[in-house]
Design a protein around this motif. Structure first.
Motif, PDB file in Angstrom:
ATOM      1  N   HIS A  28       0.693  -1.783 -19.097  1.00 23.67           N
ATOM      2  CA  HIS A  28       1.114  -2.534 -17.910  1.00 23.67           C
ATOM      3  C   HIS A  28       0.299  -3.814 -17.746  1.00 23.67           C
ATOM      4  O   HIS A  28       0.851  -4.877 -17.424  1.00 23.67           O
ATOM      5  CB  HIS A  28       0.974  -1.653 -16.671  1.00 23.67           C
ATOM      6  N   ALA A  29      -0.986  -3.734 -17.975  1.00 27.39           N
ATOM      7  CA  ALA A  29      -1.849  -4.899 -17.786  1.00 27.39           C
ATOM      8  C   ALA A  29      -1.515  -6.026 -18.748  1.00 27.39           C
ATOM      9  O   ALA A  29      -1.648  -7.206 -18.402  1.00 27.39           O
ATOM     10  CB  ALA A  29      -3.310  -4.490 -17.952  1.00 27.39           C
ATOM     11  N   HIS A  30      -1.076  -5.682 -19.961  1.00 29.40           N
ATOM     12  CA  HIS A  30      -0.768  -6.711 -20.961  1.00 29.40           C
ATOM     13  C   HIS A  30       0.705  -7.122 -20.944  1.00 29.40           C
ATOM     14  O   HIS A  30       1.157  -7.829 -21.838  1.00 29.40           O
ATOM     15  CB  HIS A  30      -1.141  -6.213 -22.356  1.00 29.40           C
ATOM     16  N   SER A  31       1.440  -6.672 -19.933  1.00 25.53           N
ATOM     17  CA  SER A  31       2.845  -7.106 -19.815  1.00 25.53           C
ATOM     18  C   SER A  31       3.078  -7.864 -18.523  1.00 25.53           C
ATOM     19  O   SER A  31       4.208  -8.001 -18.079  1.00 25.53           O
ATOM     20  CB  SER A  31       3.777  -5.887 -19.856  1.00 25.53           C
ATOM     21  N   LEU A  32       2.002  -8.382 -17.940  1.00 30.01           N
ATOM     22  CA  LEU A  32       2.097  -9.043 -16.642  1.00 30.01           C
ATOM     23  C   LEU A  32       1.954 -10.553 -16.732  1.00 30.01           C
ATOM     24  O   LEU A  32       1.644 -11.204 -15.744  1.00 30.01           O
ATOM     25  CB  LEU A  32       1.029  -8.499 -15.685  1.00 30.01           C
ATOM     26  N   ASP A  33       2.172 -11.143 -17.890  1.00 27.10           N
ATOM     27  CA  ASP A  33       2.109 -12.593 -17.991  1.00 27.10           C
ATOM     28  C   ASP A  33       3.241 -13.248 -17.210  1.00 27.10           C
ATOM     29  O   ASP A  33       3.175 -14.414 -16.860  1.00 27.10           O
ATOM     30  CB  ASP A  33       2.183 -13.037 -19.453  1.00 27.10           C
ATOM     31  N   HIS A  34       4.327 -12.490 -16.985  1.00 26.71           N
ATOM     32  CA  HIS A  34       5.455 -12.992 -16.219  1.00 26.71           C
ATOM     33  C   HIS A  34       5.575 -12.139 -14.957  1.00 26.71           C
ATOM     34  O   HIS A  34       5.219 -10.965 -14.935  1.00 26.71           O
ATOM     35  CB  HIS A  34       6.746 -12.917 -17.044  1.00 26.71           C
ATOM     36  N   THR A  35       6.090 -12.747 -13.914  1.00 27.29           N
ATOM     37  CA  THR A  35       6.225 -12.018 -12.649  1.00 27.29           C
ATOM     38  C   THR A  35       7.224 -10.894 -12.745  1.00 27.29           C
ATOM     39  O   THR A  35       7.169  -9.941 -11.979  1.00 27.29           O
ATOM     40  CB  THR A  35       6.651 -12.991 -11.534  1.00 27.29           C
ATOM     41  N   SER A  36       8.162 -10.992 -13.680  1.00 31.30           N
ATOM     42  CA  SER A  36       9.151  -9.934 -13.869  1.00 31.30           C
ATOM     43  C   SER A  36       9.483  -9.865 -15.340  1.00 31.30           C
ATOM     44  O   SER A  36       9.286 -10.831 -16.083  1.00 31.30           O
ATOM     45  CB  SER A  36      10.416 -10.215 -13.053  1.00 31.30           C
ATOM     46  N   PRO A  37      10.004  -8.742 -15.815  1.00 35.60           N
ATOM     47  CA  PRO A  37      10.349  -8.625 -17.229  1.00 35.60           C
ATOM     48  C   PRO A  37      11.364  -9.679 -17.641  1.00 35.60           C
ATOM     49  O   PRO A  37      12.289  -9.992 -16.892  1.00 35.60           O
ATOM     50  CB  PRO A  37      10.947  -7.205 -17.330  1.00 35.60           C
ATOM     51  N   THR A  38      11.171 -10.265 -18.832  1.00 36.09           N
ATOM     52  CA  THR A  38      12.098 -11.285 -19.328  1.00 36.09           C
ATOM     53  C   THR A  38      13.460 -10.689 -19.626  1.00 36.09           C
ATOM     54  O   THR A  38      14.489 -11.304 -19.393  1.00 36.09           O
ATOM     55  CB  THR A  38      11.515 -11.922 -20.611  1.00 36.09           C
ATOM     56  N   ILE A  39      13.481  -9.486 -20.161  1.00 36.37           N
ATOM     57  CA  ILE A  39      14.727  -8.849 -20.538  1.00 36.37           C
ATOM     58  C   ILE A  39      14.913  -7.623 -19.661  1.00 36.37           C
ATOM     59  O   ILE A  39      14.057  -6.746 -19.639  1.00 36.37           O
ATOM     60  CB  ILE A  39      14.729  -8.447 -22.022  1.00 36.37           C
ATOM     61  N   ALA A  40      16.016  -7.548 -18.940  1.00 39.54           N
ATOM     62  CA  ALA A  40      16.293  -6.411 -18.073  1.00 39.54           C
ATOM     63  C   ALA A  40      17.583  -5.756 -18.517  1.00 39.54           C
ATOM     64  O   ALA A  40      18.527  -6.430 -18.933  1.00 39.54           O
ATOM     65  CB  ALA A  40      16.413  -6.868 -16.611  1.00 39.54           C
ATOM     66  N   ALA A  41      17.617  -4.432 -18.459  1.00 34.61           N
ATOM     67  CA  ALA A  41      18.815  -3.708 -18.853  1.00 34.61           C
ATOM     68  C   ALA A  41      19.929  -3.979 -17.852  1.00 34.61           C
ATOM     69  O   ALA A  41      19.709  -4.028 -16.644  1.00 34.61           O
ATOM     70  CB  ALA A  41      18.526  -2.214 -18.922  1.00 34.61           C
ATOM     71  N   VAL A  42      21.131  -4.188 -18.348  1.00 35.25           N
ATOM     72  CA  VAL A  42      22.297  -4.420 -17.510  1.00 35.25           C
ATOM     73  C   VAL A  42      23.006  -3.090 -17.313  1.00 35.25           C
ATOM     74  O   VAL A  42      23.289  -2.384 -18.277  1.00 35.25           O
ATOM     75  CB  VAL A  42      23.260  -5.442 -18.165  1.00 35.25           C
ATOM     76  N   SER A  43      23.287  -2.741 -16.069  1.00 36.24           N
ATOM     77  CA  SER A  43      23.940  -1.471 -15.783  1.00 36.24           C
ATOM     78  C   SER A  43      25.313  -1.430 -16.436  1.00 36.24           C
ATOM     79  O   SER A  43      26.009  -2.443 -16.558  1.00 36.24           O
ATOM     80  CB  SER A  43      24.091  -1.289 -14.268  1.00 36.24           C
ATOM     81  N   LEU A  44      25.704  -0.233 -16.871  1.00 37.05           N
ATOM     82  CA  LEU A  44      26.995  -0.074 -17.511  1.00 37.05           C
ATOM     83  C   LEU A  44      28.108  -0.434 -16.532  1.00 37.05           C
ATOM     84  O   LEU A  44      28.089  -0.051 -15.367  1.00 37.05           O
ATOM     85  CB  LEU A  44      27.155   1.369 -17.992  1.00 37.05           C
ATOM     86  N   HIS A  45      29.112  -1.177 -17.034  1.00 36.56           N
ATOM     87  CA  HIS A  45      30.285  -1.551 -16.244  1.00 36.56           C
ATOM     88  C   HIS A  45      29.880  -2.319 -14.979  1.00 36.56           C
ATOM     89  O   HIS A  45      30.526  -2.205 -13.944  1.00 36.56           O
ATOM     90  CB  HIS A  45      31.098  -0.310 -15.863  1.00 36.56           C
TER      91      HIS A  45
END
Length: 496
Positions: free
Chosen positions: A176-193
């Motif tokens: 978690h500490a090394h994935s906080l360079d951005h305020t939010s994840p660059t790639i987010a899963a898109v809900s089905l349909h």
């Protein structure tokens, strides 16, 4: 698969608040399921640390964090014991843990298919996106969320299994500490349909706002309802024709701009793209002529798809026309923006061509709904006000004609995408993020037909499919196109 795994994770988090958690977590079937999920997460950390086998090391910080987290998960695996293999989970918590492990494992296997396993395999075009530092950091962030939930569950088990909670929590903190360079994840899963909310066009949108709206309209058009009416399909065909005409104007103005910039070497590729767009427009005009044969179906089109297509036209039209309030109407000003205002340099020209690629893909999406088109065409023929009885053969011919014209529009659209992407590649040297995105668009255009999809699966999936035994019954070719004429049984003529 990421969206499916997230749904299971949400269910697991809900289970932590139920009254019978203390009873379920003490079951002998839970530690093997926890060990199985831990092993799956370890595989993710190993792949991130190794960059999926890529020699690139652009983000050594993320790779090092994944390597350290993986070491802690291996320590937790030793404390949890062997993972579950065959015994079916009984409690709801065990079932959700098993489902999460399977979904995450399948997702990792799908990601791995983009990278060569043997020397005779090649790297897919998607691999360049997966191995970017932004993607690695985003994936590390997502995996840390699963690791955190897993550590909380393990802490509530019996001794000595609960001792695995400490290394799991340390691994989650590191990731978690090394994935906080951005305020939010660059790639987010898109809900089905999932279809995004509509963003109506407004006056004086900047290019960024316009692009967001265009992307949203394209995504909404990809989920057309099966009960779409003849008026709606007629409108969508006209919308596709207008989109092609607007793209033609954009490319023509960019040719003028390259002449002003004294870049004659890039002009032939754009001229070829302009010709391909014109052929696509001609194919769509043929579809309009066929839809116009269905008399008595001139009501208002369905609200959703027609509105999304209209939004797309308005935003694309305002990018090329000088009138900031341009709308498609007989009184609309035909004056276009001057070339130097449309694109100040080659980079802006490439971005505009990328926009024409996306909107051409939207036209291909509309043309791809052939099953729905067949049903609507059949209904339209049955409802035509004619005195002679209508035979089934007439219905079949009407549907077959529309499908053939839709196939032609898709084929021309794929050719247009190919030439447009080639024009972008000529403009961008070295390649940028835009050209990489267009490579994916070109990849999608190449796999639209069922036969090309089968060829892709055979060439990119690791390992060859097993040969069919001689005594096994052969199945029909699922990739062959159905014969529309045969889809309507021969019966007596239908009378009104």
């Amino acid at each position: 698969m990421a969206a499916l795994a997230t749904e299971h994770l949400t269910d697991i988090q809900r289970q932590t608040h139920v009254k019978h958690l203390a009873r379920d977590i003490q079951s002998r079937t839970i530690p093997p399921e926890l060990a199985r999920l831990t092993h799956t997460l370890t595989r993710y950390y190993d792949q991130i640390a190794d960059g999926f086998g890529s020699p690139r090391g652009d983000d050594t910080d993320v790779r090092d964090a994944a390597r350290r987290a993986s070491a802690r998960l291996r320590q937790a695996e030793r404390l949890l014991g062997p993972p579950a293999q065959t015994e079916a989970p009984r409690s709801i918590l065990a079932q959700k843990l098993r489902a999460t492990s399977i979904a995450l494992g399948c997702g990792l296997d799908l990601l791995s298919t983009n990278f060569p396993v043997t020397t005779d395999q090649v790297t897919s075009v998607n691999a360049a996106v997966i191995t970017t530092p932004e993607a690695a950091r985003s994936l590390l962030h997502q995996v840390s969320v699963y690791t955190t939930t897993l550590s909380h569950l393990v802490s509530r088990t019996k001794t000595p299994v609960n001792r695995a909670a400490s290394p799991l929590l340390r691994a989650a903190v590191i990731a978690h500490a090394h994935s906080l360079d951005h305020t939010s994840p660059t790639i987010a899963a898109v809900s089905l349909h999932h279809a995004p909310d509509r963003i109506p066009p407004v006056l004086n949108e900047d290019n960024g706002q316009s692009l967001v709206g265009i992307n949203g309209s394209i995504q909404r058009l990809s989920g057309l309802a099966t009960d779409t009416s003849v008026p709606t399909w007629r409108y969508l065909a006209r919308a596709a024709t207008i989109i092609c005409d607007l793209n033609h104007k954009i490319v023509q103005q960019l040719i003028y701009r390259l002449e002003e910039l004294d870049n004659p070497d890039h002009i032939p590729a754009l001229q070829q793209a302009k010709a391909s767009i014109r052929h696509t427009s001609t194919a769509w005009k043929s579809i309009i002529q066929k839809w116009d044969e269905y008399v008595g179906h001139y009501g208002h089109p369905a609200y959703g798809p027609a509105t999304d297509a209209s939004d797309l036209i308005i935003r694309l039209g305002r990018r090329i026309h000088a009138d900031p309030a341009w709308t498609p109407s007989p009184r609309a000003s035909p004056r276009v923006r001057p070339p130097h205002e449309l694109a100040t340099d080659l980079a802006q020209a490439a971005d505009l061509i990328a926009l024409t690629v996306k909107t051409t893909e939207a036209c291909n999406i509309i043309a791809s709904y052939q099953t729905v088109i067949i049903d609507v065409a059949a209904t339209g023929v049955l409802n035509r006000q004619k005195n002679p009885p209508i035979h089934r053969s007439q219905i079949a011919l009407a549907a077959e004609s529309l499908v053939a014209r839709s196939d032609a529009a898709q084929s021309k659209g794929r050719q247009a995408i190919t030439t447009l992407v080639q024009a972008i590649q000529n403009l961008e040297a070295p390649p940028t993020s835009t050209s990489m995105e267009m490579q994916l668009a070109l990849h999608r255009a190449d796999i639209l037909t069922e036969q090309e999809q089968a060829k892709l699966a055979a060439s990119e999936f690791p390992g060859s499919p097993p040969e069919r035994p001689n005594n096994e019954l052969s199945s029909p070719d699922i990739h062959s196109k159905p014969n529309v004429t045969k889809s309507f049984p021969k019966t007596n003529p239908i009378k009104r």
